[in-house]
Write a protein that holds these residues in place. Structure first.
Motif, PDB file in Angstrom:
ATOM      1  N   GLY A   1       0.820  -1.207   0.000  1.00 41.61           N
ATOM      2  CA  GLY A   1       0.000   0.000   0.000  1.00 41.61           C
ATOM      3  C   GLY A   1       0.856   1.260   0.000  1.00 41.61           C
TER       4      GLY A   1
ATOM      5  N   ARG B   1       2.807   4.144   1.494  1.00 38.53           N
ATOM      6  CA  ARG B   1       3.520   4.349   2.751  1.00 38.53           C
ATOM      7  C   ARG B   1       4.320   5.641   2.653  1.00 38.53           C
ATOM      8  NH1 ARG B   1       7.402   0.105   3.725  1.00 38.53           N
ATOM      9  NH2 ARG B   1       7.635   0.062   1.485  1.00 38.53           N
TER      10      ARG B   1
ATOM     11  N   VAL C   1      -0.565   7.747  -2.275  1.00 40.22           N
ATOM     12  CA  VAL C   1      -1.017   8.012  -0.910  1.00 40.22           C
ATOM     13  C   VAL C   1      -1.395   9.486  -0.834  1.00 40.22           C
ATOM     14  CG1 VAL C   1       1.307   8.476  -0.032  1.00 40.22           C
ATOM     15  CG2 VAL C   1      -0.455   7.700   1.533  1.00 40.22           C
ATOM     16  N   THR C   2      -2.426   9.783  -0.045  1.00 43.92           N
ATOM     17  CA  THR C   2      -2.902  11.157   0.101  1.00 43.92           C
ATOM     18  C   THR C   2      -2.667  11.631   1.523  1.00 43.92           C
ATOM     19  OG1 THR C   2      -4.600  10.799  -1.571  1.00 43.92           O
ATOM     20  CG2 THR C   2      -4.921  12.664  -0.088  1.00 43.92           C
TER      21      THR C   2
ATOM     22  N   GLU D   1      -3.898  14.219   4.195  1.00 41.94           N
ATOM     23  CA  GLU D   1      -5.063  15.058   4.460  1.00 41.94           C
ATOM     24  C   GLU D   1      -4.709  16.314   5.254  1.00 41.94           C
ATOM     25  OE1 GLU D   1      -8.170  14.678   3.364  1.00 41.94           O
ATOM     26  OE2 GLU D   1      -7.697  12.829   2.306  1.00 41.94           O
TER      27      GLU D   1
ATOM     28  N   ARG E   1      -1.934  14.635  -2.892  1.00 38.46           N
ATOM     29  CA  ARG E   1      -1.770  13.242  -3.326  1.00 38.46           C
ATOM     30  C   ARG E   1      -0.354  13.022  -3.850  1.00 38.46           C
ATOM     31  NH1 ARG E   1      -4.995   8.836  -5.028  1.00 38.46           N
ATOM     32  NH2 ARG E   1      -4.127   7.712  -6.802  1.00 38.46           N
TER      33      ARG E   1
ATOM     34  N   GLY F   1      -5.050   9.778   3.828  1.00 42.20           N
ATOM     35  CA  GLY F   1      -6.399   9.654   3.306  1.00 42.20           C
ATOM     36  C   GLY F   1      -7.091   8.348   3.645  1.00 42.20           C
ATOM     37  N   ASP F   2      -6.328   7.309   3.960  1.00 42.15           N
ATOM     38  CA  ASP F   2      -6.935   6.019   4.290  1.00 42.15           C
ATOM     39  C   ASP F   2      -7.209   5.868   5.786  1.00 42.15           C
ATOM     40  OD1 ASP F   2      -4.394   5.698   5.284  1.00 42.15           O
ATOM     41  OD2 ASP F   2      -3.865   4.003   4.001  1.00 42.15           O
ATOM     42  N   GLY F   3      -7.049   6.973   6.550  1.00 40.45           N
ATOM     43  CA  GLY F   3      -7.351   6.944   7.980  1.00 40.45           C
ATOM     44  C   GLY F   3      -6.156   6.674   8.874  1.00 40.45           C
ATOM     45  N   ARG F   4      -5.027   6.298   8.312  1.00 37.73           N
ATOM     46  CA  ARG F   4      -3.842   6.051   9.128  1.00 37.73           C
ATOM     47  C   ARG F   4      -3.194   7.372   9.525  1.00 37.73           C
ATOM     48  NH1 ARG F   4       0.177   3.181   5.855  1.00 37.73           N
ATOM     49  NH2 ARG F   4      -0.874   4.213   4.144  1.00 37.73           N
TER      50      ARG F   4
END
Length: 187
Positions: A24, A26, A84-85, A87, A132, A174-177
């Protein structure tokens, strides 16, 4: 024979979990300090280290008669094979005293505790959020005024009756991590 099959299946499951985690998006996140000129066009930064005290850094900066402004920055470097984004980012005051148990220091390393958080987000200079990163893209940096850290930490220092507290930077993806910097700055 069944023991060998059990060991091989456990290794296979571990490899699949590690492979999934590493495919994913990173990022590496680094806390930096530095200075910029009055226009904000020339920026010089260095990584924050464990022995860097913000008050001493700001005092040295003032004594040297520099004409620029001290800054705190976070650098985000994408390292995965997927986009990866980012935020937003924030400064966080970290707990520096390990719990008074036999495994206290280990627990602090595994589960660092945040005492307070200051959302920097859109108040920093850098690319607009959300940002992004495509696979293989270069790192980006977001910068805020160095005096912001002193202002942010002052109430907690007074409440805890401390001379200084460690701060770190935290980036929300962006994926909550969330990814926190390993570097700390004593303020």
């Amino acid at each position: 024979m069944s023991v060998i099959a059990l060991i091989l299946s456990a290794l296979s499951l571990g490899w699949q979990a590690a492979s999934y985690a590493m495919t994913g998006g990173r990022v590496n996140v680094e806390l930096r300090v530095g200075e910029t000129d009055q226009t904000g066009s020339n920026l010089v930064t260095t990584p924050a280290g464990p022995d860097l005290n913000a008050a001493d850094w700001l005092q040295t900066y003032a004594n040297e008669g520099r004409s620029g402004r001290p800054v705190i920055a976070v650098r985000v470097h994408p390292k995965g094979r997927m986009p990866v984004t980012v935020e937003r980012w924030s400064l966080v005051i970290m707990q520096d005293n390990p719990p008074q148990t036999l495994f206290g220091p280990l627990l602090l390393l595994l589960m660092p505790r945040e005492l307070s958080e200051l959302d920097i987000g859109h108040g920093s200079h850098g690319p607009p959020f959300p940002h992004r990163f495509e696979a293989g893209s270069h790192s980006e940096m977001w910068v805020v005024d160095g005096e912001l850290a002193s202002w942010f930490v002052a109430p907690e220092k007074e409440r805890l009756d401390r001379r200084w507290l460690p701060i770190a930077a935290k980036v929300e993806l962006g994926d909550g991590r969330t990814v926190r910097t390993r570097q700390r700055l004593r303020v």
